[in-house]
Design an enzyme around this catalytic site. Structure first.
Site, PDB file in Angstrom:
ATOM      1  N   GLN A 165      34.321  15.401  29.111  1.00 30.19           N
ATOM      2  CA  GLN A 165      33.847  16.230  27.996  1.00 30.19           C
ATOM      3  C   GLN A 165      34.653  17.522  27.919  1.00 30.19           C
ATOM      4  O   GLN A 165      35.096  17.936  26.843  1.00 30.19           O
ATOM      5  CB  GLN A 165      32.357  16.529  28.166  1.00 30.19           C
ATOM      6  N   ASP A 311      28.207   7.676  34.928  1.00 35.83           N
ATOM      7  CA  ASP A 311      26.953   7.396  34.229  1.00 35.83           C
ATOM      8  C   ASP A 311      26.187   6.230  34.843  1.00 35.83           C
ATOM      9  O   ASP A 311      25.083   5.902  34.411  1.00 35.83           O
ATOM     10  CB  ASP A 311      27.226   7.096  32.752  1.00 35.83           C
TER      11      ASP A 311
HETATM   12  C1  S3P Z   1      31.217  11.568  28.582  1.00 35.59           C
HETATM   13  C2  S3P Z   1      31.638  12.104  29.766  1.00 35.59           C
HETATM   14  C3  S3P Z   1      30.786  12.185  30.966  1.00 35.59           C
HETATM   15  C4  S3P Z   1      29.573  11.268  30.830  1.00 35.59           C
HETATM   16  C5  S3P Z   1      28.912  11.377  29.499  1.00 35.59           C
HETATM   17  C6  S3P Z   1      29.870  10.991  28.401  1.00 35.59           C
HETATM   18  C7  S3P Z   1      32.152  11.530  27.449  1.00 35.59           C
HETATM   19  O1  S3P Z   1      30.314  13.505  31.115  1.00 35.59           O
HETATM   20  O2  S3P Z   1      28.649  11.552  31.861  1.00 35.59           O
HETATM   21  O3  S3P Z   1      27.784  10.532  29.442  1.00 35.59           O
HETATM   22  O4  S3P Z   1      31.871  10.837  26.452  1.00 35.59           O
HETATM   23  O5  S3P Z   1      33.188  12.202  27.536  1.00 35.59           O
HETATM   24  P1  S3P Z   1      31.152  14.624  31.911  1.00 35.59           P
HETATM   25  O6  S3P Z   1      32.335  14.974  31.118  1.00 35.59           O
HETATM   26  O7  S3P Z   1      30.199  15.782  32.034  1.00 35.59           O
HETATM   27  O8  S3P Z   1      31.481  13.994  33.236  1.00 35.59           O
END
Ligand code: S3P
Length: 425
Positions: A165, A311
């Site tokens: 993210q 996840d």
């Molecule tokens: C996601 C990244 C992950 C994941 C989330 C979706 C994404 O989070 O846990 O459900 O779509 O980039 P983080 O970036 O906080 O690890």
């Protein structure tokens, strides 16, 4: 385990959540009409549609899973007339902030009671360094948050946590910056953003742990077929893998290697999982997954494996509870800041059910095979993946488990319970 449980059939899980979010955000800032098929129609991704509509993009839902998006161009968004509510969706806020931070207008973003507790400093800090003004609750670390952007400059940023993210937010902001933006990952995380923006014409290069994006004049529209979601398939993969004699087919699932850590770990535990008809769809690897149930044994999950199953922690706990011996997960402190503290929530639920387990600051241990106490009430703490994992544990053992707040499942996987009941006899 209840020897009478039979698991068999074919499960068509819904579209990938991460790719659905990105497809909507990116096609909204492309120039022209994009089509998205296989879109995940669920609470989280509808929050992203809401955000991009609030910013002026025209998004037509031809069917719940087929969207037509009229992109307004990188610089065609307009100031939203109201607060943007991201609901439960961390991805909407965090990746979306990369776009909002580049806009020469004010955006205010909030979310539900769970999202308002999740850390935002990880995006606030680098986006400020790029030149955006951001203010939020609790020392600018929590939602609601106000962003006013404008002329961003490219930066080089070493991320403290492996977060797709944060990486994605910076790459999107980087499209608007005056010079190149480089993000350095501590460990590789899912690369759907990189794949999609490259397909839309952005200049992007990876060199080891570094990804550099160049400022873009425009993004071309795209036609995306979203693969089915590995993170939703995970619940059924665990269910079938851990029940000897089970046979499940999961067609058309995205098997991006940065998302398949659960399969690697389950195979190490003795699971028989085959990826068949491996192909590429819309720039992402896709396969039909076949799972045959086997007796599983406990394993150790290394910190380097965590981003590829970030996840799948709760589902993995279910496999561990059903496996013989001890499973240890370390280097997984990120699980504490997901939709709930997944280490604390899962340990509390498993303990209540009679499973031997305990916490580390950065992980947990579980000892199986568990005999589940029937009729115990467990708290999902409003976390969709906890609620689904506990339902899988209940189905795999043929033991009724009471779970509070299962409505949260709709944030990522509407129809989960129906699909589960179709394959369990
Ligand atoms: C996601 C990244 C992950 C994941 C989330 C979706 C994404 O989070 O846990 O459900 O779509 O980039 P983080 O970036 O906080 O690890």
């Amino acid at each position: 385990m209840n020897g009478n449980v039979r698991i068999s059939g074919t499960v068509n899980v819904p579209g990938d959540k991460s790719i659905s979010h990105r497809a909507v955000m990116l096609s909204a800032i492309a120039e022209g009409k994009s089509r998205i098929r296989g879109f995940l129609h669920a609470g989280d991704t509808l929050s992203t549609i809401g955000m991009m509509r609030a910013l002026g993009a025209r998004i037509v839902e031809s069917t719940p899973t087929d969207l037509l998006v009229e992109g307004v161009g990188l610089r065609g968004l307009s100031e939203p007339g109201d607060v943007i509510d991201a609901g439960n969706s961390g991805t909407t806020v965090r990746i979306g902030s990369g776009i909002l931070a580049a806009q020469p207008f004010l955006s205010v973003v909030t979310g539900d009671q769970y999202l308002r507790r999740r850390p935002m400093k990880r995006i606030v800090e680098p986006l400020r360094r790029m030149g955006a003004s951001i203010a939020g609750r609790f020392g600018d670390t929590l939602l609601p948050m106000c962003l006013r952007g404008g002329s961003l400059k490219g930066i080089r940023y070493e991320m403290q946590v492996a977060s797709a993210q944060v990486k994605s937010a910076l790459l999107l902001a980087g499209l608007y910056a005056s010079g190149p933006t480089t993000v350095v990952e501590p460990l590789p995380s899912r690369d759907h953003t990189e794949r999609m923006i490259a397909a839309m014409g952005a200049k992007l290069a990876r060199d080891g742990r570094e990804i550099t994006v160049q400022p873009a004049g425009r993004l071309q529209p795209i036609s995306v077929i979203v693969p089915r979601d590995m993170s939703s398939a995970a619940f059924f993969i665990v269910l079938a893998a851990a029940v000897p004699g089970a046979e499940l087919q999961l067609p058309g699932v995205g098997v991006n290697p940065l998302r398949t850590g659960l399969i690697t770990v389950l195979r190490r535990m003795g699971a028989e999982i085959r990826l068949e008809s491996l192909r590429s769809e819309g720039g992402e690897p896709v396969a039909d997954i076949a799972v045959i149930g086997m007796p599983l044994t406990g394993t150790e999950i290394a910190p380097e494996e965590v981003p590829s199953l970030v996840d799948e922690g709760p589902a993995l706990c279910v496999a561990a509870a059903l496996a013989r011996g001890r499973t240890v997960l370390r280097g997984a402190a990120e699980l504490r800041v997901k939709e709930s503290d997944r280490i604390g929530t899962m340990t509390a639920a498993l303990n209540a059910l009679g499973v031997r387990c305990g916490e580390f600051p950065d992980g947990m241990w579980i000892e199986g095979p568990a005999r589940i106490a029937p009729g115990v009430r467990c708290d999902s703490r409003g976390d969709h993946r906890i609620a689904m994992s506990l339902q899988v544990l209940s189905a795999a053992t043929g033991t009724p488990v009471g779970i509070t707040d299962t409505a949260c499942i709709d944030t990522s996987f509407p129809g989960f319970r129906g699909l589960l009941s179709e394959v369990v006899a």
